[in-house]
Each structure stands twice: as structure tokens, then as C-alpha cells.
Enzyme design. Structure first.
Site, PDB file in Angstrom:
ATOM      1  N   GLU A  27      -4.893  -6.498  14.846  1.00 24.28           N
ATOM      2  CA  GLU A  27      -4.373  -5.218  14.260  1.00 24.28           C
ATOM      3  C   GLU A  27      -5.328  -4.293  14.388  1.00 24.28           C
ATOM      4  OE1 GLU A  27      -0.606  -4.165  11.435  1.00 24.28           O
ATOM      5  OE2 GLU A  27      -2.609  -4.350  10.147  1.00 24.28           O
ATOM      6  N   LYS A  33       9.282  -0.900  14.499  1.00 25.83           N
ATOM      7  CA  LYS A  33       9.954  -0.339  12.996  1.00 25.83           C
ATOM      8  C   LYS A  33      11.135   0.479  13.087  1.00 25.83           C
ATOM      9  CE  LYS A  33       5.739  -1.232  10.116  1.00 25.83           C
ATOM     10  NZ  LYS A  33       4.851  -0.515   9.283  1.00 25.83           N
ATOM     11  N   HIS A  59      -4.934 -32.972  17.579  1.00 27.80           N
ATOM     12  CA  HIS A  59      -3.934 -33.832  17.830  1.00 27.80           C
ATOM     13  C   HIS A  59      -2.891 -33.116  18.460  1.00 27.80           C
ATOM     14  CE1 HIS A  59      -5.809 -37.406  16.318  1.00 27.80           C
ATOM     15  NE2 HIS A  59      -6.395 -36.389  15.376  1.00 27.80           N
ATOM     16  N   GLU A  76      10.457  -4.552   4.737  1.00 21.09           N
ATOM     17  CA  GLU A  76      10.595  -5.991   4.197  1.00 21.09           C
ATOM     18  C   GLU A  76      10.070  -6.313   2.606  1.00 21.09           C
ATOM     19  OE1 GLU A  76       8.916  -4.982   6.894  1.00 21.09           O
ATOM     20  OE2 GLU A  76       9.015  -6.306   8.527  1.00 21.09           O
ATOM     21  N   GLY A 107      -4.917  -1.592   4.985  1.00 20.39           N
ATOM     22  CA  GLY A 107      -4.055  -2.820   4.379  1.00 20.39           C
ATOM     23  C   GLY A 107      -4.829  -4.312   4.766  1.00 20.39           C
ATOM     24  N   ARG A 108      -5.617  -4.290   6.123  1.00 19.49           N
ATOM     25  CA  ARG A 108      -5.971  -5.630   6.473  1.00 19.49           C
ATOM     26  C   ARG A 108      -7.174  -5.888   5.673  1.00 19.49           C
ATOM     27  NH1 ARG A 108      -4.843  -2.125  10.238  1.00 19.49           N
ATOM     28  NH2 ARG A 108      -6.581  -1.617  11.484  1.00 19.49           N
ATOM     29  N   LYS A 153       0.918  -1.247  -0.031  1.00 16.93           N
ATOM     30  CA  LYS A 153       0.121   0.052  -0.048  1.00 16.93           C
ATOM     31  C   LYS A 153       1.039   1.446   0.127  1.00 16.93           C
ATOM     32  CE  LYS A 153      -3.575   2.385   2.810  1.00 16.93           C
ATOM     33  NZ  LYS A 153      -4.388   2.262   3.763  1.00 16.93           N
TER      34      LYS A 153
HETATM   35  O1  F6P Z   1       3.189  -2.897   9.748  1.00 14.97           O
HETATM   36  C1  F6P Z   1       2.006  -3.158   9.561  1.00 14.97           C
HETATM   37  C2  F6P Z   1       1.448  -2.861   8.158  1.00 14.97           C
HETATM   38  O2  F6P Z   1       1.341  -1.422   7.729  1.00 14.97           O
HETATM   39  C3  F6P Z   1       0.010  -3.274   8.087  1.00 14.97           C
HETATM   40  O3  F6P Z   1      -1.049  -2.756   8.503  1.00 14.97           O
HETATM   41  C4  F6P Z   1       0.071  -3.452   6.518  1.00 14.97           C
HETATM   42  O4  F6P Z   1      -0.868  -4.372   6.250  1.00 14.97           O
HETATM   43  C5  F6P Z   1       1.368  -4.103   6.305  1.00 14.97           C
HETATM   44  O5  F6P Z   1       2.179  -3.484   7.270  1.00 14.97           O
HETATM   45  C6  F6P Z   1       1.957  -3.765   4.887  1.00 14.97           C
HETATM   46  O6  F6P Z   1       1.937  -2.525   4.543  1.00 14.97           O
HETATM   47  P1  F6P Z   1       2.357  -2.178   3.059  1.00 14.97           P
HETATM   48  O7  F6P Z   1       0.976  -2.572   2.153  1.00 14.97           O
HETATM   49  O8  F6P Z   1       1.973  -0.597   2.962  1.00 14.97           O
HETATM   50  O9  F6P Z   1       3.561  -2.664   2.694  1.00 14.97           O
END
Ligand code: F6P
Length: 553
Positions: free
Chosen positions: A358, A518, A389, A218, A272-273, A212
């Protein structure tokens, strides 16, 4: 419990909480199973249908009066008003000054939905049209690689909401998957990318960079490494053909070098979620095709319509949310388990964990005051029967009561393996019955005696074979896990989170709690690479950095 902030007068929410608690105290003397003995129609009275789903909540400790008290709480908390405000595009995400309009993405009727006075539906339709054209062209091999190969593999690079939803839905809808193979890389741990690329051919691999913000460390790091892999194997010019992007930050995508006709946008009013319904769903669309994806959206829309129109006591998201509040605030249960008896839903608990924790893992209300009571529970789970199990022992005999949310399809997708499905169903129903019914000491002794055990053995073993029972669960039943059903299930859980968050008076749509870690990771990175330890670092962090440095090869 005192009032939790809300737009309605404090006294009325206070009163609703108080009456609910008083009422429930009088109920706790009742064993759950006895409610069925007293009411032959309990299942009919405490189960509801909506958008093709059946929600059975008869194994929750509640009566008609509980239902009434919970409905009053929802009304006092203004859940219906806030729901309508969300659908109408009001900026209910106040800390980020944003509307919350993931529902517009599946607004199949196409009626106007305004955010900031602008109808968002034409923009949504335009992106959806481009997604369809691209997905079809990748599936049909009209869009080809730099070396003119067919794309056999698609790697989605994203994390959190840009990963969990598409990964979960692609796995859930495997029987509908007739496009190229899909892979999902999320973790910054290089193992994730390396293990994925190991078996792939760069000439026939398409990367989707999904973020987003297009700043997430990452995703940007994995994307840069994937880019290097393509350049090393096919040359710089290949980047244009081997990459596409999904983001709200179009300027940043441009810097990465992805061609504008390969960028699929969405908007800041999609959390995002909650973004699987947007261009973030492109990998799913490539996997199952635009028609099945449209069915998925239609399922979500059907649940939206149900949520907007059904009265509170018949409304599945309202009921699920109110039962969640009952368990969290009145019963004091700190956690709940999501238990799909559906192998293809194995990633669903992880997906719901982000959606729920979240969204509702917040300690202050919308006005910044400390929340008056407990908010979001710990949400976790796993697929049945495997969990039986593994962790079910604790569900049955542990010292904590953990409400269980079972999910089961009436039909599998494997006509030649019907006996498997029958066993799956039997296990699902047996577990919720066992949690409720339990087994008394007397029954345990009787069973041991019937098995021919002597008195000493009976005395020794019987306490271990007691199940306290009275443990609540719900069961969500659906015909078959098809795209429409999955859409309805996800929307149900989204709205449930909304209902709970509204009653708690918190903002379910921001996520400030992810920031601090972060920031510290960014500050610590130079020290991990051998540089100075940041000022103000604590002794444990310093000690661990030193130990890592000694052990690093
Ligand atoms: O660190 C949390 C977050 O901001 C989530 O809310 C989001 O889904 C995820 O990181 C990834 O964010 P982006 O889509 O901006 O890379």
C-alpha cells in the site's frame, strides 16, 4: 534506469544508477557461494547489528563496491535529508498535505516533535495515559459490562491498518498475553462476525470499533451488526458499556453512540498502516498490559534512533531498503518473500504486505510523472517450516528468482521444547544455504550413483534434482520475540519501505489506489440487491450480476 525524481540534481542520481548497474553486471558472472570461498570474513563484513537485531545480508550478490555504489545512490536520492524531514514533522505526504509522524508515537525520550508548529508530544502522552487507565481497568475488571460482568472477551472491529497490526502483534506476543481473550473481525463477509460471535457471551464481550476515518464500509457495517447483537441481547442502554472506539474522526464516533470517555483518538499524521503505535494498539495493550506495550514502543524507538544515527553502510533500514532496490531495479526481481521461522509471526507477512504494497505500490512520482522504473515488488510469505512443505519448491527450482527474507529467534519461549527450536533453527539456516548453494548436475548424478541407481535412472532423474542456486536471501536474527524486539522489527520494516520509496521518488504515505474499487462497490450495491445496473457497467459485470441474480436463493 534513468533518474527517478528527487530533490537532488537529476545528474547525480542518474550517475549513481548507471554506476551501480555497470558494476553489478560485472558481478553477475560470480556464483554467490564463491564469494564466501574468496572471503573468509564475508559474514562479518556483510552483517550488521542495530536495536538488538542482527541483519545478515552476506547471501546477497554484492561486494564492498556494491555497498559503496548503493550508499551513493541513497545519498544522491536524498534519503537522509528526507528521513530527517519526516522525523522533524515536515509535511512529506504531499498529496494529503500531512506530516508523517508515527515515529512520534514511540518517541520515548519525549523530546518535542512539531507538526504545523504544534508540539504533538503532549497530545500523544494524554491519549497514552487514557489508554493505560482503560486497559488496566478492563484487565483488572474495574471497567465492567452492562450486566456488571467482567469482560472476558474483546472484539476489535477494523480492517487494513486498523486490524492487521493489532491482530499480528497480539498473535506474535502470545506468551505475554495475560489479559482477556482478543478477537479480530475485519471482513465484510458476515461469516467473519458470525463465526466470532457464535462462541461469545454478550454480557462479557467488549467491542472496540477501530477506524481512522470511521467511514470504512466494512467496519461500519460490522460495527452496526455488533451493536444490533448487543441491543437484541442486552437492550439499547447496554451500548454505552459494551463499546469503545478508536478513531481520528471523533464527531462520527459520537453519532454511533459511543460515550466520549470510551473514545481514544489519534491524528491525521498517522497513516493507517503505521498506526499500531497509536490508540489502534489498544487491543494489544489490553492483551499484554501497559508495561509490555511500553516495551513495544521502546523497541520501535530504539530502531528509530538507529535509523537516524547510524551511517548508511551500518544502518539496518538503509541496508534492507538498498538491497530491496538492488533486487527490484538492478536484478529485475518482481517479488520478495517474507519468511519468519516463528509460528507466532505467522501474520507478519500479511501485515508487511499491506505496509509495503500500500505504501510503495505507486506508478507516479511525487511530482505526478510516471516512475522511470519499477517500484514496489509483490510482497508475500508465510511461516517456516510450514512453507517448506508448500511453496518453497518454487523458491528453489522455479523459473523466477525470489529474494527470501528469513527471520529467526535465538531462543523460543518453550523451555521444555528446546529440541523443537533447534530443528526450527536448523531448517531456517538450511533453506538459505540451499537457495544459495544449489546442486549441480554432476552433484545430482553423483548422489544418485551413491544411492545405487542404474545409469538410465540417473540420466532420467538427475535434471530434476538440479538446484540452480545463486538465489539471494537475508536473515534477521533476534534473541527472543519479546515486545521490545517486535517493536524494533516493525520499525525496521517501516523504515525500509521509506528508504525504497524515497529512492523511487514516490509518496509512500498515500493510498489513492484503493479508491476506485470502493466507489464502484458503492455504485453496484443497489444492483446486487435487485435494483438497476449502473449506467456504463461493462458486459462482464452485467453478465455476472445476472448470473448471481439467477442463482441467489
Ligand atoms: O482502504 C484502505 C484503507 O484506507 C487503509 O489504508 C486503512 O488502513 C484501511 O483502509 C482502514 O481504514 P480506516 O482505519 O479508516 O477504517
Amino acid at each position: 534506469m534513468t533518474a527517478i525524481n528527487l530533490s537532488t540534481p537529476e545528474a547525480s542520481t542518474d550517475e549513481a544508477w548507471q554506476k551501480l548497474q555497470e558494476h553489478h553486471r560485472s558481478l553477475t558472472v560470480h556464483p554467490l557461494a564463491r564469494l564466501f570461498d574468496e572471503d573468509a570474513d564475508r559474514f562479518e563484513r556483510f552483517s550488521r547489528e542495530g536495536a538488538g537485531l542482527l541483519f545478515d545480508f552476506s547471501k546477497v550478490l554484492m561486494t564492498g563496491e556494491t555497498m559503496e555504489r548503493l550508499s551513493q545512490l541513497a545519498r544522491a536520492a536524498g534519503v537522509e535529508e528526507r528521513r530527517d524531514a519526516m522525523f522533524a514533522g515536515t509535511a512529506i505526504n504531499t498529496t494529503e498535505h500531512r506530516a508523517v509522524l508515527h515515529t512520534a508515537l514511540r518517541n520515548c525520550g519525549g523530546s518535542a516533535v512539531e507538526a504545523d508548529g504544534v508540539d504533538v508530544m503532549p497530545q500523544i502522552a494524554a491519549v497514552l495515559k487514557r489508554m493505560k487507565a482503560f486497559a488496566e481497568a478492563v484487565r483488572g475488571a474495574q471497567v465492567r459490562s452492562h450486566t456488571d460482568a467482567r469482560f472476558t472477551d474483546v472484539v476489535n472491529i477494523g480492517i487494513g491498518g486498523s486490524d492487521l497490526g493489532p491482530a499480528m502483534a497480539t498473535t506474535a506476543l502470545a506468551p505475554y498475553h495475560d489479559g482477556p481473550r482478543l478477537h479480530f473481525v475485519s471482513n465484510i463477509d458476515g461469516a467473519h462476525l458470525a463465526d466470532t460471535l457464535k462462541d461469545l457471551d454478550p454480557r462479557s464481550t467488549l467491542f472496540l470499533i477501530a477506524s481512522k476515518t470511521f467511514t470504512t464500509a466494512e467496519t461500519m457495517t460490522n460495527a452496526a451488526s455488533a451493536r444490533r447483537w448487543i441491543v437484541a441481547n442486552l437492550g439499547e442502554k447496554a451500548v454505552k458499556a459494551q463499546f469503545a472506539a478508536i478513531s481520528t474522526a471523533l464527531d462520527k464516533v459520537d453519532e454511533f453512540g459511543i460515550a466520549s470517555d470510551r473514545v481514544f483518538g489519534f491524528w491525521d499524521w498517522v497513516g493507517g498502516r503505521y498506526s499500531l503505535w497509536s490508540a489502534i494498539g489498544l487491543p494489544l495493550m489490553i492483551a499484554i498490559g501497559p508495561e509490555a506495550f511500553a516495551e513495544f514502543l521502546a523497541g520501535g524507538h530504539a530502531m528509530d534512533t538507529h535509523f537516524r544515527e547510524a551511517p548508511i553502510p551500518d544502518n539496518l533500514p538503509m541496508l534492507m531498503g538498498l538491497i530491496g532496490v538492488l533486487h527490484r531495479n538492478v536484478c529485475g526481481y518482481p517479488t520478495r518473500a517474507v519468511l519468519p521461522y516463528d509460528q507466532r509471526m505467522r501474520l507478519f507477512p500479511n501485515y508487511i504486505q499491506q505496509l509495503d504494497m500500500e505504501s510503495n505500490g505507486k506508478r507516479v512520482t511525487l511530482s505526478g510523472e510516471p516512475a522511470a522504473g519499477a517500484t514496489g515488488p509483490v510482497v508475500w510469505g508465510g511461516q517456516g517450516t510450514n512453507g517448506q512443505h508448500a511453496f518453497f519448491q518454487l523458491l528453489h527450482q522455479g523459473t523466477d528468482v525470489i529474494p527470501a527474507e528469513f527471520m529467526i529467534a535465538a531462543n523460543g519461549h518453550e523451555p521444555t521444547l528446546r529440541d523443537h527450536h533447534a530443528m526450527l533453527v536448523a531448517n531456517c539456516l538450511a533453506q538459505s544455504a540451499a537457495l544459495m548453494r544449489g546442486r549441480t548436475l554432476e552433484e545430482a548424478k553423483k548422489q544418485l550413483k551413491a544411492a545405487g541407481k542404474d545409469e538410465a535412472t540417473i540420466a532420467e532423474l538427475a535434471p530434476h534434482k538440479v538446484f540452480p542456486g545463486n538465489r539471494p536471501s537475508t536473515t534477521l536474527l533476534y534473541d527472543r520475540l519479546d515486545p521490545r524486539t517486535l517493536g524494533a522489527i516493525i520499525a525496521l520494516y517501516e523504515h525500509r519501505v521509506f528508504v525504497e520509496g524515497t529512492i523511487w521518488g514516490i509518496n509512500s504515505f498515500d493510498q489513492w489506489g484503493v479508491e476506485l474499487g470502493k466507489e464502484l462497490a458503492t455504485a453496484l450495491l443497489p444492483a446486487v440487491k435487485g435494483g438497476e445496473v449502473p449506467d456504463g457497467s461493462d458486459g462482464s459485470t452485467r453478465g455476472l450480476l445476472a448470473a448471481l441474480a439467477r442463482r441467489a436463493g
